[in-house]
Design a protein around this motif. Structure first.
Motif, PDB file in Angstrom:
ATOM      1  N   ALA A 198      44.416  45.564  43.638  1.00 48.66           N
ATOM      2  CA  ALA A 198      44.115  45.138  42.271  1.00 48.66           C
ATOM      3  C   ALA A 198      45.250  44.296  41.704  1.00 48.66           C
ATOM      4  N   ASN A 199      46.115  43.776  42.567  1.00 47.70           N
ATOM      5  CA  ASN A 199      47.283  43.004  42.138  1.00 47.70           C
ATOM      6  C   ASN A 199      46.937  41.529  42.046  1.00 47.70           C
ATOM      7  N   ILE A 200      46.738  41.066  40.818  1.00 48.64           N
ATOM      8  CA  ILE A 200      46.375  39.680  40.555  1.00 48.64           C
ATOM      9  C   ILE A 200      47.119  39.220  39.303  1.00 48.64           C
ATOM     10  N   GLY A 201      47.584  37.986  39.318  1.00 50.79           N
ATOM     11  CA  GLY A 201      48.299  37.442  38.170  1.00 50.79           C
ATOM     12  C   GLY A 201      48.048  35.954  38.039  1.00 50.79           C
ATOM     13  N   SER A 213      37.176  36.993  46.221  1.00 51.99           N
ATOM     14  CA  SER A 213      38.154  35.982  46.616  1.00 51.99           C
ATOM     15  C   SER A 213      39.035  35.631  45.424  1.00 51.99           C
ATOM     16  N   CYS A 214      40.283  35.351  45.691  1.00 55.28           N
ATOM     17  CA  CYS A 214      41.244  35.029  44.641  1.00 55.28           C
ATOM     18  C   CYS A 214      40.872  33.703  43.960  1.00 55.28           C
ATOM     19  N   PRO A 215      40.867  33.665  42.619  1.00 53.53           N
ATOM     20  CA  PRO A 215      40.617  32.402  41.922  1.00 53.53           C
ATOM     21  C   PRO A 215      41.740  31.400  42.229  1.00 53.53           C
ATOM     22  N   THR A 216      41.440  30.121  42.164  1.00 56.48           N
ATOM     23  CA  THR A 216      42.439  29.094  42.467  1.00 56.48           C
ATOM     24  C   THR A 216      43.563  29.060  41.437  1.00 56.48           C
ATOM     25  N   ASP A 217      43.328  29.583  40.238  1.00 55.65           N
ATOM     26  CA  ASP A 217      44.348  29.573  39.186  1.00 55.65           C
ATOM     27  C   ASP A 217      45.113  30.897  39.090  1.00 55.65           C
ATOM     28  N   ALA A 218      45.089  31.667  40.190  1.00 55.66           N
ATOM     29  CA  ALA A 218      45.753  32.981  40.180  1.00 55.66           C
ATOM     30  C   ALA A 218      46.465  33.237  41.499  1.00 55.66           C
ATOM     31  N   TYR A 219      47.416  34.161  41.434  1.00 59.13           N
ATOM     32  CA  TYR A 219      48.040  34.707  42.631  1.00 59.13           C
ATOM     33  C   TYR A 219      47.413  36.074  42.863  1.00 59.13           C
ATOM     34  N   CYS A 220      47.055  36.366  44.090  1.00 60.23           N
ATOM     35  CA  CYS A 220      46.476  37.664  44.422  1.00 60.23           C
ATOM     36  C   CYS A 220      47.265  38.256  45.578  1.00 60.23           C
TER      37      CYS A 220
END
Length: 117
Positions: free
Chosen positions: A101-104, A90-97
């Motif tokens: 593998a695209n996460i920032g 699951s995407c972390p709350t402090d990131a955009y997913c």
């Protein structure tokens, strides 16, 4: 004709990373001239951003979010940064997913490298 084979509708499915042997014979060439031809087909492994949900399929993380979803829904997808992951993260709350593998990081956050969350 002229040595051309057409394999319309042929679909091959097997475990990611495996090799399949496809043996082709023809009944339109006289038996004395026709020799079976074997093709070795290697299927790719799942790549970073994909997991293997079944024994015959690589599934990209976050691909189940519809294109019509809100910005919040589109940027809170699951992701995977490890080729050996058994499930998407699951995407972390402090990131955009954005899936796979695209996460920032969101503004005000950072990450060590493109291979870390």
């Amino acid at each position: 004709t002229k040595g051309i084979f057409n394999f319309k509708g042929l679909s091959l499915t097997t475990k990611p990373g495996s090799t399949l042997q496809l043996k082709v014979t023809s009944n339109s060439i006289p038996l004395t001239q026709s020799q079976p031809t074997t093709f070795s087909i290697t299927f790719r492994q799942c790549i970073v951003g994909e997991i293997s949900l079944t024994t015959q399929e690589c599934y990209p993380c976050g691909s189940n979010i519809p294109k019509t979803a809100s910005f919040q829904e589109r940027t809170s997808r699951e992701y995977s940064l490890n080729i050996n992951d058994a499930q998407c993260t699951s995407c972390p709350t402090d990131a955009y997913c954005w899936g796979a593998a695209n996460i920032g990081p969101k503004p005000g956050y950072w990450r060590v490298s493109s291979t870390t969350s």
